[in-house]
Each structure stands twice: as structure tokens, then as C-alpha cells.
Design a protein around this motif. Structure first.
Motif, mmCIF file in Angstrom:
data_model
loop_
_atom_site.group_PDB
_atom_site.id
_atom_site.type_symbol
_atom_site.label_atom_id
_atom_site.label_comp_id
_atom_site.label_asym_id
_atom_site.label_seq_id
_atom_site.Cartn_x
_atom_site.Cartn_y
_atom_site.Cartn_z
ATOM 1 N N LEU A 7 0.820 -1.218 0.000
ATOM 2 C CA LEU A 7 0.000 0.000 0.000
ATOM 3 C C LEU A 7 0.854 1.267 0.000
ATOM 4 C CD1 LEU A 7 -2.908 -0.765 2.496
ATOM 5 C CD2 LEU A 7 -2.845 -0.963 0.012
ATOM 6 N N TRP A 8 2.138 1.094 0.060
ATOM 7 C CA TRP A 8 3.018 2.264 0.171
ATOM 8 C C TRP A 8 3.846 2.468 -1.076
ATOM 9 C CZ3 TRP A 8 2.701 5.484 4.426
ATOM 10 C CH2 TRP A 8 1.758 5.052 5.366
ATOM 11 N N VAL A 9 3.401 1.799 -2.145
ATOM 12 C CA VAL A 9 4.026 2.051 -3.439
ATOM 13 C C VAL A 9 3.313 3.272 -4.021
ATOM 14 C CG1 VAL A 9 4.472 1.096 -5.714
ATOM 15 C CG2 VAL A 9 4.425 -0.415 -3.712
ATOM 16 N N PRO A 10 4.057 4.299 -4.373
ATOM 17 C CA PRO A 10 3.398 5.534 -4.830
ATOM 18 C C PRO A 10 2.422 5.289 -5.975
ATOM 19 C CG PRO A 10 5.757 5.877 -4.594
ATOM 20 C CD PRO A 10 5.514 4.418 -4.366
ATOM 21 N N ALA A 11 1.283 5.932 -5.883
ATOM 22 C CA ALA A 11 0.259 5.822 -6.920
ATOM 23 C C ALA A 11 0.549 6.843 -8.001
ATOM 24 C CB ALA A 11 -1.111 6.039 -6.296
ATOM 25 N N ARG A 12 1.458 6.576 -8.849
ATOM 26 C CA ARG A 12 1.713 7.518 -9.949
ATOM 27 C C ARG A 12 2.267 6.811 -11.161
ATOM 28 N NH1 ARG A 12 3.941 12.005 -8.002
ATOM 29 N NH2 ARG A 12 3.175 11.546 -5.942
ATOM 30 N N THR B 234 -1.031 12.908 -8.380
ATOM 31 C CA THR B 234 -1.247 12.303 -9.691
ATOM 32 C C THR B 234 -2.563 12.805 -10.272
ATOM 33 O OG1 THR B 234 -0.049 10.361 -8.991
ATOM 34 C CG2 THR B 234 -1.498 10.087 -10.888
ATOM 35 N N TYR C 3 -2.029 -0.478 -10.813
ATOM 36 C CA TYR C 3 -1.628 -0.145 -9.442
ATOM 37 C C TYR C 3 -1.796 -1.316 -8.468
ATOM 38 C CZ TYR C 3 -1.295 4.651 -11.035
ATOM 39 O OH TYR C 3 -0.935 5.789 -11.707
#
Ligand code: SF4
Lengths: 206, 469
Positions: A201-206, B99, B251
């Protein structure tokens, strides 16, 4: 946010069930980027005719209720969307208190954050207050948040319950974000634990 | 010591509590924050005024959807206020390092469509958005609910929310759905049964074999309309269907992390014997294709039915509500639903704007024609839905039948862009709200499933998809 202690003012009757947020403020007025100025479009579809002139039959257009500060309404008031524009419109018009048998959840939270007191009371008591509200210029109620009472035009008093957290927030006009920011250490500790347990859950959402 | 059996909701709530406060509220940690242009400008302004930053830009996604045009994107947004809102979202995203899926990005779409589609919404998460249909994301087994703008600001600044613990409601639907009965009919049947305030104060968990067999898209349709039953959130326990859906999404956790996530997700479903404050059961066999007749989503009748008579309603306020709705809708008690002519048909929205919805629509539309005088619109929920539908040739089928095929956005679900009904126009719509003026001032909405929307377009009036020869 304005602090809230007591309000004495005219109560307007709105004996409609399930007043939804689209009724309180239609979607086309959500294009504003400000909180202010929505009062003129409160209940727009009921308040104005298609040609833009006032509908004289709508309660808030009647001389006695044009400056109403209190609304007495039917159950499930505020159902529908999360738009905070609904309480902004009520507030901008001058409504400080809404009394009804029940309220929708998101609207409930949004209203208190904008200094509007929502009072849920049993149907029979709401019916009595609705009768009071129908008295035109004599439809004056006093709502006292400290003592949790409503004083009716005949002088009799109705008690109401309120979540202590909401009550304090209204009376003190607190800055909730500021309060939460004081929990920085606790939030940080929670995040450290969460990051270790669920690293994905701490992988950047970009 | 054996721990008390817990529901899916209990598990997510408990694991996200930063702390319980003395007044009985909880400080709840938020994993994902979705932001659109309508409910966020005042929140970002609040941050600026107080010199605050966004606490977790990495957990925040921004996308314009409500105001975007669904035709001629290249021409930009003509309406000035709409344009300002969309441009402001982009500026805010830049300023705060968030984002942003802009109008020219194929990933742009309705916020509740793109969350699951991108794998941004995952089981066990807490997800919020300044939008009441955030419940949609509960379909993956996440606790997802709508918040107001003040709360948007609170989450942006602190990644937490102050909340009172809601109650658990179980809605169980067992059995087999009949021919032509879709997830939309299931949720309309549930709302018809519990009423639009039936779920107030609750989080609904949808259980039973109907949901176990239902696709992710169908589960999203169901969870989406939880708020129309008064509940802030709706949940379906994650299972193999969920995991298959999420795997490989942009994601979603990648290899390595995926296995770890999967092991955790499998612990989420409610324990046997867990306590629900309220339980509601429906028999799938009793659910038929439904349509709404009034101005609240609970105003449902079978398509084979007639407009109910307010005189039969014992409660005075409800009776008045029904009369008012009939007056607004210009309908009379006793009228057969299939005798009601429509001017418009709208297929789209976060309720029914996913690929399966367009497949269902195209299956009915194939080889048929929209009735003369009916304007029919198909609006995909995202750029990727649009792209996939075109790959499958669904756009051609719909275009040939006489539908318009448009760019993604909220469109005629709430008429903030140019797509709106004129006063008095009647629409069969796959969206979620039939409120007065929802699809344009004076417009009249009948909520239906995508298949039934197409049936109405072809017949020129509300129609039973099962009777289409
Ligand atoms: S499609 Fe309709 S309900 Fe969904 S987010 Fe957009 S406006 Fe709201």
C-alpha cells in the motif's frame, strides 16, 4: 466557523419527507469554487419559477419566513449526495438549525462542520414543532445548545439529545484539522506499523 | 483465547483505527483518497490558507469527471465555470504534487470507474472521496465511503478522519436470478425493500450466492447504490473473482508483493457467527426487471406493473411524497409502466458505465433500431472502457442502432456538463438517482438496467427486455 450558543428566530415549516441534496442545491450551482454565495439558490427549483421569478407559494418566499433561521422538516432530510454545498447554501441563506425526525448520514456530518445544528426528535414532537412553525411571524423558537432545549412560542420547553463531540465542536468552533494534527506522533506510529504489515500500500500511486 | 468472530467491516475498521478518542469517536486512517473537481476546490483553498501540505500525495489521485464534455474534447470546455473547476483541479494537483488523469489521458473517467479499473482500490483498504457513490469501491472488499469537502480537507492534511463506528447490516440474496434480471435490478429490489433511509447509520455487506456468482462489474453496480438505501458504504467479501479482476492492473501489487497481499486479503471475509446489527434477506427468484416511477430510488415497480396509487399508502407524509412525485413525473396511478413513452435514453454513469454494461446494451441493440424521436446516448465510464468497447465493436453496434457514442464522464447522470434533459423530457437512465431535476431542471428520470434502457430506446417507451421479440 461561527460559534454556536443560542438561536432565537423564525422557524419555517417544510413538511416534506426525504428532502434530497439536489433539492437543497441543484447540481448546476456546484460549479462554484467558493463556499459563499449559494444562499440565493437554496431550494432553487421550488423557490423560483422557470422564468426566474419567485414562486410566492414556497415557504421561504412568504413574508413571515424570508429571514427564517430555523427549518422544521420531514424525516431523512439531506439524503443523496455528499455535496457540502447543501449546508453551505443553508448557511449562506441564514439557516442555523434544522429540526427533523431523522437526517441522512453524510449531510449530518457536513452540517455540523459548517456551524449548522441538526436536531433529531421523535415524529410526535416534530409534529408539534411543525404546528408552531406554521404560525407565520409568530413561529419563533429559541434553540439553546448549552442547555439542549428548544423553547416553543407558548413558552414550553423541549429537550433534545446531541452527540457530545458535535456539541462541543459547535460551541467552541474548533479547528478539527488542527486538533488532529496534534496527533502527529500517533499517526506516524500507525503508519510505521501499517507500512511494515502491508508494504504494497506504500508504493506511490503515480 | 478465541477472538470474537468479526465481520469484514469490523476487520477493516479495527485495523485502521489510529486511536479511539474519549468521546467515542475513532481516528480512522485512510489508505486511498480519490479527488474530483467539484468537491475539492474549497478543500485545497483551505490547505493553502492554513499553509498545510497534502500528507500523503502518494495515496491521492485526482481526476476531472463531472464537468467534462462528452463530445468534441479537442474544443475544450466551453462553459466558463466548468472550465475553471477542471483547470483548478489540475493546478491544485501540480501545486500539491498529486497524480492527475487529465481529459486527454486515456485513463480519465468517472472517479468510481477508474479506481477499480486501475487497481487503485484493493481489498481491506479504507477509501474515501468527496462523493456519495464512493461505496462503489466496496465491491473489491474495501471500506469506501463518501465525505464532504471539509472532510476532504481533513484527509488531505492528515490522511485520517474522525468517525463514529457505523453499524453492520447484512443483505443476503440467495437463489438464482431469472432471465433478464441484472445486478441493477438486484440493488433496486433491495432499495425497494429497505427504503431510501433503510441503511442509515449502517455499512451494508452483501452476502449470499447471488453475489458470490456475480462479476466484479455487477458487484460494483450493487455497492454503488448503497447510498440510495441510506448506507454510506457497501461491501462484498473478496474472493477468487476479486483477485482475478485485480491481478495485473496498473496499481495492483506486483509479483512478490502480490502473494503477500493475497494472503492478507484471504483473511478478510467475515468470520462464521459474526454479529450483524440488522439482517435483510431476499429470494433471488422473486426479483424481476424493475423500473422506478417516482423521484426516489425506492419508488420501484416491476416493468410488468403499474404506477401505484398514493391513496393506498397509509402514512400521510409518504402519501404526500408519492403525490408530489406523480405530479412532477406527470404520471397517473394505474398506468402500465410499458405505456410510458420516453424522449431520451442514457446509458452510462458510475452505476452502469463499465464494459459489461455496454456488452449487455449491445447484445440487446444488435440488429435493432432506436425508435424515431428518441435520443439515445451511450457514455462510457472511462477512456479505457471506451477503448475496450471499440475493440470489441460494441460502439458500431450501438451507433448502427442509432445511439450516440460519447467521450467518458458523468454526463447526463447529473447534468453538470451540456448533456441534460429539457424541462418535461422523460428519460430511461442507467444512473442511480431519479431525484427531481437530477438530469436537468424539470427532467423526468426512470432508473433501469442497461438492457432495459436499450429496450426502452427501441420501443420508444419503457419496455420489458424479456418481451423484445
Ligand atoms: S456518474 Fe453520477 S453518481 Fe457517479 S460520480 Fe458521476 S455524477 Fe456522481
Amino acid at each position: 466557523m461561527d460559534k454556536f450558543t443560542t438561536v432565537t428566530g423564525v422557524a419555517a415549516p417544510l413538511p416534506t419527507i426525504n428532502v434530497d441534496t439536489d433539492m437543497i442545491i441543484p447540481a448546476r450551482f456546484l460549479k462554484t469554487i467558493q463556499r459563499k454565495g449559494l444562499g440565493k439558490n437554496l431550494f432553487d427549483a421550488q423557490r423560483y419559477k422557470p422564468d426566474g421569478t419567485e414562486n410566492p407559494d414556497f415557504v421561504l418566499n412568504k413574508p413571515a419566513y424570508r429571514k427564517a433561521q430555523i427549518l422544521v422538516a420531514g424525516p431523512n432530510f439531506g439524503c443523496g449526495s455528499s455535496r457540502e454545498h447543501a449546508p453551505w447554501a443553508l448557511q449562506d441563506f441564514g439557516i442555523r438549525v434544522v429540526i427533523a425526525p431523522s437526517f441522512a448520514d453524510i449531510f449530518y456530518g457536513n452540517s455540523f462542520k459548517n456551524g449548522i445544528l441538526l436536531i433529531a426528535l421523535p415524529q410526535e414532537i416534530c409534529d408539534q414543532l411543525m404546528d408552531d412553525a406554521k404560525k407565520g411571524a409568530n413561529a419563533r423558537l429559541t434553540v439553546d445548545l448549552e442547555t439542549q432545549t428548544i423553547t416553543r412560542p407558548d413558552g414550553s420547553v423541549v429537550k433534545f439529545d446531541i452527540d457530545p463531540f458535535r456539541r462541543e465542536a459547535l460551541i467552541d468552533g474548533i479547528d478539527e484539522i488542527g486538533l488532529t494534527e496534534q496527533k502527529r506522533v500517533e499517526i506516524g506510529a500507525f503508519e510505521d506499523k501499517a507500512r511494515a504489515a502491508q508494504p504494497w500500500l506504500w508504493v506511490p500511486a503515480r | 483465547m478465541a477472538t470474537k468472530p468479526r465481520t469484514l467491516f469490523d476487520k477493516i475498521w479495527d485495523s485502521h483505527l489510529v486511536e479511539m478518542q474519549p468521546d467515542g469517536t475513532g481516528l480512522l486512517y485512510i489508505d486511498r483518497h480519490l479527488v474530483h473537481e467539484v468537491t475539492s476546490p474549497q478543500a485545497f483553498e483551505g490547505l493553502r490558507v492554513a499553509h498545510r501540505k497534502v500528507h500523503r500525495p502518494d495515496a491521492t489521485i485526482t481526476v476531472p469527471d463531472h464537468n467534462v464534455p462528452t463530445s468534441n474534447r479537442a474544443g475544450g470546455i466551453k462553459d466558463e465555470e466548468s472550465r475553471i473547476q477542471v483547470e483548478l483541479l489540475e493546478r491544485n494537483a501540480k501545486e500539491f504534487g498529486l497524480t492527475y488523469f487529465g481529459m486527454d489521458d486515456i485513463r480519465q473517467g468517472i472517479v468510481h470507474i477508474i479506481g477499480p479499473e486501475q487497481g487503485l482500490t484493493q481489498p481491506g483498504m479504507t477509501i474515501v472521496c468527496g462523493d456519495s457513490h464512493t461505496a462503489t469501491h466496496g465491491a473489491v472488499g474495501a471500506l469506501a465511503f463518501g465525505i464532504g469537502t471539509s472532510e476532504v480537507e481533513h484527509v488531505l492534511a492528515t490522511q485520517t478522519l474522525i468517525q463514529r463506528r457505523p453499524k453492520n447490516m447484512k443483505v443476503e440474496v440467495n437463489g438464482t436470478l431469472g432471465l433478464g434480471v441484472t445486478p441493477k435490478d438486484v440493488i433496486l429490489a433491495i432499495i425497494g425493500k429497505i427504503g431510501i433511509a433503510g441503511g442509515t447509520g449502517h455499512v451494508i455487506e452483501y452476502t449470499g450466492d447471488v453475489f458470490r456468482r456475480m462479476s466484479m462489474e455487477g458487484r460494483m453496480t450493487v455497492c454503488n447504490m448503497s447510498i440510495e438505501g441510506g448506507a454510506r458504504a457497501g461491501l462484498v467479501a473478496p474472493d477468487a473473482i476479486t483477485f482475478d479482476y485485480l491481478k495485473g492492473r496498473p496499481y495492483a501489487p506486483k509479483a512478490g508483493a502480490w502473494e503477500q497481499a493475497l494472503a492478507f486479503w484471504k483473511t478478510l471475509p467475515s468470520d462464521p457467527g459474526a454479529h450483524y446489527d440488522t439482517t435483510v434477506s431476499l429470494d433471488a427468484a422473486t426479483i424481476v426487471p424493475l423500473v422506478t416511477w417516482g423521484n426516489k430510488p425506492e419508488h420501484v415497480v416491476p416493468i410488468t406493473g403499474v404506477i401505484p396509487n398514493p391513496d393506498d399508502e397509509p402514512d400521510e407524509e409518504r402519501r404526500n411524497g408519492m403525490r408530489r412525485a406523480l405530479d412532477y413525473m406527470a404520471l397517473k396511478p394505474g398506468t402500465k409502466m410499458t405505456d410510458i413513452a420516453v424522449d431520451h435514453v442514457f446509458i452510462g454513469s458510475c452505476t452502469n458505465g463499465r464494459i459489461e454494461d455496454f456488452r449487455a446494451a449491445a447484445a440487446v441493440a444488435k440488429g435493432r433500431k432506436v425508435a424515431p424521436g428518441v435520443r439515445a446516448m451511450a457514455v462510457p465510464g472511462s477512456g479505457l472502457v471506451k477503448h475496450q468497447a471499440e475493440e470489441e465493436g460494441l460502439d458500431k453496434i450501438l451507433l448502427e442502432a442509432g445511439f450516440e457514442w460519447r467521450e467518458p464522464g458523468c454526463s447526463m447522470c447529473l447534468a453538470m456538463n451540456d448533456d441534460k434533459l429539457k424541462p418535461g423530457e422523460r428519460c430511461a437512465s442507467t444512473s442511480n438517482r431519479n431525484f427531481e431535476g437530477r438530469q436537468g431542471p424539470g427532467g423526468r428520470t426512470h432508473l433501469v438496467s442497461p438492457a432495459m434502457a436499450v429496450a426502452a430506446a427501441i420501443a420508444g417507451k419503457l419496455a420489458d427486455v424479456r418481451q423484445l421479440g
